[in-house]
Design a protein around this motif. Sequence first.
Motif, PDB file in Angstrom:
ATOM      1  N   GLU B 132       4.026  -4.268  -0.023  1.00 54.51           N
ATOM      2  CA  GLU B 132       4.902  -3.118   0.175  1.00 54.51           C
ATOM      3  C   GLU B 132       4.184  -1.820  -0.204  1.00 54.51           C
ATOM      4  O   GLU B 132       4.322  -0.800   0.465  1.00 54.51           O
ATOM      5  CB  GLU B 132       6.173  -3.269  -0.670  1.00 54.51           C
ATOM      6  CG  GLU B 132       7.098  -4.355  -0.183  1.00 54.51           C
ATOM      7  CD  GLU B 132       7.628  -4.071   1.216  1.00 54.51           C
ATOM      8  OE1 GLU B 132       8.275  -3.036   1.403  1.00 54.51           O
ATOM      9  OE2 GLU B 132       7.368  -4.893   2.122  1.00 54.51           O
ATOM     10  N   CYS B 133       3.416  -1.886  -1.307  1.00 54.50           N
ATOM     11  CA  CYS B 133       2.699  -0.685  -1.757  1.00 54.50           C
ATOM     12  C   CYS B 133       1.675  -0.249  -0.718  1.00 54.50           C
ATOM     13  O   CYS B 133       1.486   0.947  -0.485  1.00 54.50           O
ATOM     14  CB  CYS B 133       1.986  -0.958  -3.071  1.00 54.50           C
ATOM     15  SG  CYS B 133       3.077  -0.934  -4.469  1.00 54.50           S
ATOM     16  N   LYS B 135       1.817  -0.396   2.326  1.00 52.44           N
ATOM     17  CA  LYS B 135       2.453   0.306   3.439  1.00 52.44           C
ATOM     18  C   LYS B 135       2.687   1.775   3.099  1.00 52.44           C
ATOM     19  O   LYS B 135       2.805   2.606   3.997  1.00 52.44           O
ATOM     20  CB  LYS B 135       3.800  -0.360   3.744  1.00 52.44           C
ATOM     21  CG  LYS B 135       3.687  -1.595   4.603  1.00 52.44           C
ATOM     22  CD  LYS B 135       5.050  -1.919   5.189  1.00 52.44           C
ATOM     23  CE  LYS B 135       5.383  -3.371   5.008  1.00 52.44           C
ATOM     24  NZ  LYS B 135       6.812  -3.622   5.079  1.00 52.44           N
ATOM     25  N   CYS B 136       2.809   2.080   1.801  1.00 55.01           N
ATOM     26  CA  CYS B 136       3.143   3.444   1.404  1.00 55.01           C
ATOM     27  C   CYS B 136       1.928   4.372   1.388  1.00 55.01           C
ATOM     28  O   CYS B 136       2.066   5.575   1.268  1.00 55.01           O
ATOM     29  CB  CYS B 136       3.748   3.457   0.011  1.00 55.01           C
ATOM     30  SG  CYS B 136       5.161   2.426  -0.121  1.00 55.01           S
ATOM     31  N   ASN B 138      -1.038   6.554   2.685  1.00 57.86           N
ATOM     32  CA  ASN B 138      -1.343   7.151   3.979  1.00 57.86           C
ATOM     33  C   ASN B 138      -2.813   6.969   4.314  1.00 57.86           C
ATOM     34  O   ASN B 138      -3.691   7.052   3.466  1.00 57.86           O
ATOM     35  CB  ASN B 138      -0.911   8.611   4.058  1.00 57.86           C
ATOM     36  CG  ASN B 138      -1.600   9.464   3.031  1.00 57.86           C
ATOM     37  OD1 ASN B 138      -2.687   9.114   2.588  1.00 57.86           O
ATOM     38  ND2 ASN B 138      -0.995  10.550   2.654  1.00 57.86           N
ATOM     39  N   SER B 151      -5.493   1.150   2.828  1.00 58.94           N
ATOM     40  CA  SER B 151      -4.523   0.136   2.422  1.00 58.94           C
ATOM     41  C   SER B 151      -5.211  -1.201   2.187  1.00 58.94           C
ATOM     42  O   SER B 151      -4.798  -1.972   1.325  1.00 58.94           O
ATOM     43  CB  SER B 151      -3.401   0.019   3.439  1.00 58.94           C
ATOM     44  OG  SER B 151      -3.890  -0.464   4.641  1.00 58.94           O
ATOM     45  N   ALA B 187       7.186   1.170  -4.988  1.00 59.63           N
ATOM     46  CA  ALA B 187       7.186   1.207  -3.524  1.00 59.63           C
ATOM     47  C   ALA B 187       8.542   1.629  -2.992  1.00 59.63           C
ATOM     48  O   ALA B 187       8.643   2.384  -2.031  1.00 59.63           O
ATOM     49  CB  ALA B 187       6.809  -0.165  -2.971  1.00 59.63           C
ATOM     50  N   PHE B 190       8.882   5.272  -3.217  1.00 54.32           N
ATOM     51  CA  PHE B 190       8.111   5.899  -2.151  1.00 54.32           C
ATOM     52  C   PHE B 190       8.873   5.832  -0.831  1.00 54.32           C
ATOM     53  O   PHE B 190       8.806   6.731  -0.020  1.00 54.32           O
ATOM     54  CB  PHE B 190       6.761   5.182  -1.979  1.00 54.32           C
ATOM     55  CG  PHE B 190       5.643   5.773  -2.774  1.00 54.32           C
ATOM     56  CD1 PHE B 190       4.670   6.524  -2.130  1.00 54.32           C
ATOM     57  CD2 PHE B 190       5.559   5.609  -4.142  1.00 54.32           C
ATOM     58  CE1 PHE B 190       3.629   7.085  -2.853  1.00 54.32           C
ATOM     59  CE2 PHE B 190       4.533   6.172  -4.860  1.00 54.32           C
ATOM     60  CZ  PHE B 190       3.566   6.904  -4.223  1.00 54.32           C
ATOM     61  N   GLN B 191       9.591   4.733  -0.661  1.00 54.83           N
ATOM     62  CA  GLN B 191      10.322   4.542   0.600  1.00 54.83           C
ATOM     63  C   GLN B 191      11.693   5.214   0.576  1.00 54.83           C
ATOM     64  O   GLN B 191      12.518   4.960   1.453  1.00 54.83           O
ATOM     65  CB  GLN B 191      10.488   3.041   0.878  1.00 54.83           C
ATOM     66  CG  GLN B 191       9.192   2.343   1.212  1.00 54.83           C
ATOM     67  CD  GLN B 191       9.286   0.841   1.008  1.00 54.83           C
ATOM     68  OE1 GLN B 191      10.244   0.336   0.428  1.00 54.83           O
ATOM     69  NE2 GLN B 191       8.285   0.115   1.473  1.00 54.83           N
TER      70      GLN B 191
END
Lengths: 496, 535
Positions: B132-133, B135-136, B138, B151, B187, B190-191
């Motif tokens: 999940e992290c 994905k956050c 950039n 990532s 995460a 962040f989301q």
Amino acid sequence: MLIYAILPPPLFFFFVGAGKPPMYGDYEAQRHWQEITYNLPVKDWYFNTTDNNLQYWGLDYPPLTAYHSLLCAYVAHLIDPSWVALHTSHGYESQPHKLFMRTTVLVADMLIYIPAVILYCCYLKDASNKKKISSALCILLYPGLILIDYGHFQYNSVSLGFALWGMLFLSYDLDVWGSIAFCFALNYKQMELYHSLPFFCYLLGKCFKKGLMGKGLLSLMKLGFTVVVSFAFCWLPFCMDVRQILQVLRRLFPVDRGLFEDKVANIWCTISVFFKIKTILSAETQFKLSLVLTFLAILPSCIKLTMQPSLRGFKYSLVCCALSFFLFSFQVHEKSILLVSIPVCLLINEIPFMSAWFLLVSTFSMLPLLLKDGLLLSYIVTTLAFLMVCGTSFSILEKTSEADLKLKMFSASIRNYIPWFKIFPKTMKYLFLVSITMMGILTLMSATLDPPQKLPDLFPLTISVVSCLHFLFFLLYFNVIAIWESKSSSNQKKSN
Amino acid sequence: MRGAACLAKKQTIMAAQRSDKLFLPVAFGVTLLKFLLIPTYHSTDFEVHRNWLAITHSLPVSQWYYEATSEWTLDYPPFFAWFEYVLSHVAKYFDREMLVVQNLNYSSHETIFFQRLSVIFTDVLFIYAVHECCKCVNGKQGGKEPFENPSFVLSVLLLWNFGLLIVDHIHFQYNGFLFGFMLLSIARLFQKRHLEGAFLFAILLHLKHINLYVAPAYGMYLLRSYCFTADNPDGSIRWRKFNFLRLTALGLIVCLVTACSLGPFIVWGQLPQVLSRLFPFKRGLCHAYWAPNFWAIYSAVDKALSVIGLKYKFLNPAEMPKAAMTGGLVQEFQHTVLPSVTPLATLVCTAIFMLPSVFCLWFKPQGPRGFLRCLVLCALTSFMFGWHVHEKAILLVILPLSLLSVEKSRDAGVYLILATTGHLSLFPLLFTAPELPIKILLMLLFTVYSFSSLKTLFRKEGPLLNWLETLYLLGLLPLEILCEIVFPFTAWISKFPFLPLMLISVYCALGIMYAWLKLYISVFRGPLTFRQKKE
């Protein structure tokens, strides 16, 4: 980038067998050799004396192994003299000593085997950077060698590494250096004889190519001289006395041990499941039979190599010869499959699917030995890791077409006679999956179930038979590509 | 020109997709490695957790915090006890004997196997959280190769983290599982799923109370950036936009989780007993091995002063308290020259040094990244000044910092210093000979990877470390060789057995102190560069 490929394998190596229970067998043998070579004069190493009981793990490898043991023994003596004390150290075992022994394997690996692999992969022709790294990673992660060297405890990587160096030199036309390296390999472990014929045929064929008279003869003599000198160098302390040489040779080739021991995945062991070959035939007939069959099996690829020496053909022929020796020759040990596996490793970039399959089977064939050593967990983990690396970096399951299997020429020539002949990529894939599942199930069964009372050897025997069938299939396959494919490559070169 | 940029962007996206495919092999590979670590050495923490399994399995809940057969009493919050309770119901199928409280130091093969497996399997949560992290993050810095994607780098830095591997899978603890909760809650923040994040963190607090140290960051961030729905255009606070409903929801979540965890004990009137178990202030200022923090430097200075003082007769030997630090036992200890430190003093120090970063979160909110930086700073400050800090607590800093390190080159530099020194300071945890090559190889593998990957990630922005930092990090190498390999062979080993540990922790403490300062400076200078970029 390459550092990623170099670092993880030693790490993996070290974990295998990190917390293993006491080991006897080969571990004690290696330690005992250190003790013998350190304490006795050179002339007594191979002789049965009051201080050197040959029945107790006597030295039965060529001189270079003995020198290596001596070197390790000096270091061991520096750290703790009781590790190599004569007589009193028999069966010695402690945590620091285990660490020391495993470090010696790692050091030998780092010095000889790993650099050879890395260099080989760095100079792979027409391969991208990523391909190079992934093939290096695959080769270094080959579970069989890791498990035997670090778990079971041997120094196979030294002799195999020398053979690899020989191959590397040959691929750069440094024939003299190549033959020196191979002589070292041969003098480290006599099993390297499995590889000797391809080396010989390749160099001979190269000399023929230059013309039998003149240049070719000269280079042949040069090579012969090199081999003699390097052998003499290795055997220097033994050269003074013919009796010494004969005794060493007698130790190296114990012909009276019988056709096979334990459960080996070769043809003799498989046949004796149905037909007790050891009792029916006399020892001499067995010996002759195995000699003839081995000779017949290696003949095609060797002739081909001598006639058309090419580097690719050389690699194929290494596989074929070693595999034929493993399957048919006299007194084979299950660990000898490593001699086949390393040349197959070299092909992983060219025929990823078949190589990976073979390497998995070869590790599987040693399962009874590994189970005895308590290496089940390490076996499963390293095999899965290897499968994963192969799967992600080469996507082996998608490389089953005729071209990927290098069977194009073969099926084309068959089609001249049987027009509908075709090799179905799907079939190969299913065969692979079936074989993988079978190996998985057999591993599980032999690890968890107790064999029925009447058949105590049921699982080891099944494993040997299954692996032997696999190996026969691979022998056929590698012979086919050795004969057809190397021709195609030379044809291509001509047309280019 | 625009076409080229578009193409580059496409390539980066494709690389990101391909690196996503690589996530599974990376996770699977490290799991295999963990299996290989099963037979290695395990510390007393193994017995601690076995004892907790036994306590939770065989005693009623009301007895959990009173049981004291073993010296390793239950000193984690109730949720962790419940976690052990659940595990114990699986454990009974492996070996029932491990669930008997009286079986002290019981370690059959089945017990070891089960306990190790439990760590490996609960790590699944950690793997999911890392996914999940990733994905956050950039992917601006990304190259064309999937190996050079931030990532992907982040997934390796987190999953293959050296500290986590040796602490969990050799030393034996359940940190992976706990960090799973933390990373997942980060995460979620962040989301923009704030309530979920708050819920996860509340659970984490009741699993392991050391996370109280980072609670200020969570509290302030949720209050400022979630309860206030909008800001003034210049970034300052807009009181009218305060949303009371959101605050109530947050409060409700925290109260409910606390009620579930501590509720029963409050009803039975056992709260003081539980708290006394959770916060044992009877232990000393420093842990058995000195954690490389401010107090290590303080104690070293004290030691040096006392030695000098004795030599030049400034001090009277008869008056000196007889207590050698790092004798191995965790006892109270008095400094000889400098004033002794009380728990209250460390608490005040921690609070004072934490406050600026928390205030920064209030006055200059910078979204989840600002929050993450504040969280790292809170953890690092508590590590520097806390009472009885374990060297393992540095993981609380290193893991969240990994998230920042793949996005900004300055953070990457701080990360490299912190991770290298922090991980090196974990070495004394594994002191047995067979683990020596394992820890060295693993450390080398991780350090080399982190340096090379971060360098390729930020290759356009110049070197990550200046010459002084490089020199400092290189100095770790001879220090380690001296302390671990040369020192045991010298005659000093019997005279000063604590000297190598002291040297390593003081040297590492300098680096960590430096990283702390650098990180603090970056917090205050951060918004400026942020605004400049906008202009």
